[in-house]
Design a protein around this motif. Structure first.
Motif, PDB file in Angstrom:
ATOM      1  N   VAL A  13       0.828  -1.202   0.000  1.00  0.00           N
ATOM      2  CA  VAL A  13       0.000   0.000   0.000  1.00  0.00           C
ATOM      3  C   VAL A  13       0.857   1.245   0.000  1.00  0.00           C
ATOM      4  O   VAL A  13       0.617   2.178  -0.754  1.00  0.00           O
ATOM      5  N   ASN A  17       0.219   2.441  -3.411  1.00  0.00           N
ATOM      6  CA  ASN A  17      -0.987   3.212  -3.095  1.00  0.00           C
ATOM      7  C   ASN A  17      -2.021   3.070  -4.204  1.00  0.00           C
ATOM      8  O   ASN A  17      -2.787   3.976  -4.470  1.00  0.00           O
ATOM      9  N   SER A  22      -5.091  -1.099  -2.027  1.00  0.00           N
ATOM     10  CA  SER A  22      -5.997  -0.545  -1.026  1.00  0.00           C
ATOM     11  C   SER A  22      -7.223  -1.419  -0.835  1.00  0.00           C
ATOM     12  O   SER A  22      -7.735  -1.527   0.272  1.00  0.00           O
ATOM     13  N   GLU A  23      -7.688  -2.036  -1.893  1.00  0.00           N
ATOM     14  CA  GLU A  23      -8.802  -2.969  -1.754  1.00  0.00           C
ATOM     15  C   GLU A  23      -8.368  -4.161  -0.903  1.00  0.00           C
ATOM     16  O   GLU A  23      -9.103  -4.604  -0.020  1.00  0.00           O
ATOM     17  N   SER A  26      -8.280  -3.065   2.655  1.00  0.00           N
ATOM     18  CA  SER A  26      -9.620  -2.974   3.253  1.00  0.00           C
ATOM     19  C   SER A  26     -10.123  -4.347   3.690  1.00  0.00           C
ATOM     20  O   SER A  26     -10.793  -4.464   4.714  1.00  0.00           O
ATOM     21  N   GLU A  90      -1.896   3.643   6.776  1.00  0.00           N
ATOM     22  CA  GLU A  90      -2.906   2.737   6.241  1.00  0.00           C
ATOM     23  C   GLU A  90      -4.271   3.420   6.197  1.00  0.00           C
ATOM     24  O   GLU A  90      -5.012   3.269   5.223  1.00  0.00           O
ATOM     25  N   ALA A  93      -4.314   5.715   3.235  1.00  0.00           N
ATOM     26  CA  ALA A  93      -4.410   4.948   1.991  1.00  0.00           C
ATOM     27  C   ALA A  93      -5.828   4.426   1.781  1.00  0.00           C
ATOM     28  O   ALA A  93      -6.359   4.490   0.673  1.00  0.00           O
ATOM     29  N   LEU A  94      -6.437   3.932   2.846  1.00  0.00           N
ATOM     30  CA  LEU A  94      -7.819   3.459   2.750  1.00  0.00           C
ATOM     31  C   LEU A  94      -8.769   4.583   2.354  1.00  0.00           C
ATOM     32  O   LEU A  94      -9.614   4.411   1.471  1.00  0.00           O
ATOM     33  N   TRP A  97      -8.418   5.614  -1.245  1.00  0.00           N
ATOM     34  CA  TRP A  97      -9.058   4.612  -2.114  1.00  0.00           C
ATOM     35  C   TRP A  97     -10.567   4.734  -2.036  1.00  0.00           C
ATOM     36  O   TRP A  97     -11.247   4.714  -3.064  1.00  0.00           O
TER      37      TRP A  97
END
Length: 102
Positions: A13, A17, A22-23, A26, A90, A93-94, A97
Motif C-alpha cells: 500500500v 498506493n 488498497s482494496e 480494506s 494505512e 491509503a484506505l 481509495w
C-alpha cells in the motif's frame, strides 16, 4: 507468518498506493465486514462515503481520524468502532481509495 503478511500488505500500500493494494488492505483490516463498494451493509458503502465527502477539502483528514478512532451518529445508530490495528498511513491509503470510488 501472519505478521509478515501484514507487513507485506502495508508495504504494498505504501509503495504503490494503488486501487488493488488498497482494496486488499480494506479486506485485510476487516473493513469489508461492515462496508462494500456499492451496497450498504452495517455501514455505508464506499460509494456513499465518497459521494457525501467528495467535495469537502478536509475529508481525508476527517475520515482518516474516523477510521482510526471510530465514530457514531454520522450514518445512523450503529457506531463505527476504533481500528487500533490500522496505522496512520494505512488509514490515509484506505480513505484515498474510498474517495476514488464513484
Amino acid at each position: 507468518m501472519k505478521r509478515l503478511l501484514w507487513m507485506c500488505v502495508a508495504a504494498t500500500v505504501l509503495v504503490s498506493n494503488g486501487a488493488l493494494a488498497s482494496e486488499a488492505l480494506s479486506k485485510a483490516k476487516n473493513c469489508s465486514t461492515c462496508h462494500s463498494a456499492s451496497a450498504r451493509l452495517v455501514g455505508p458503502s464506499y460509494k456513499e462515503i465518497s459521494a457525501k465527502y467528495g467535495k469537502q477539502k478536509d475529508a481525508e483528514d476527517k475520515l482518516s481520524q474516523r477510521v482510526l478512532k471510530g465514530s457514531s451518529g454520522v450514518w445512523g445508530i450503529v457506531p463505527m468502532p476504533a481500528n487500533k490495528e490500522v496505522s496512520d498511513a494505512e488509514a490515509r491509503a484506505l480513505v484515498k481509495w474510498i474517495m476514488s470510488q464513484k
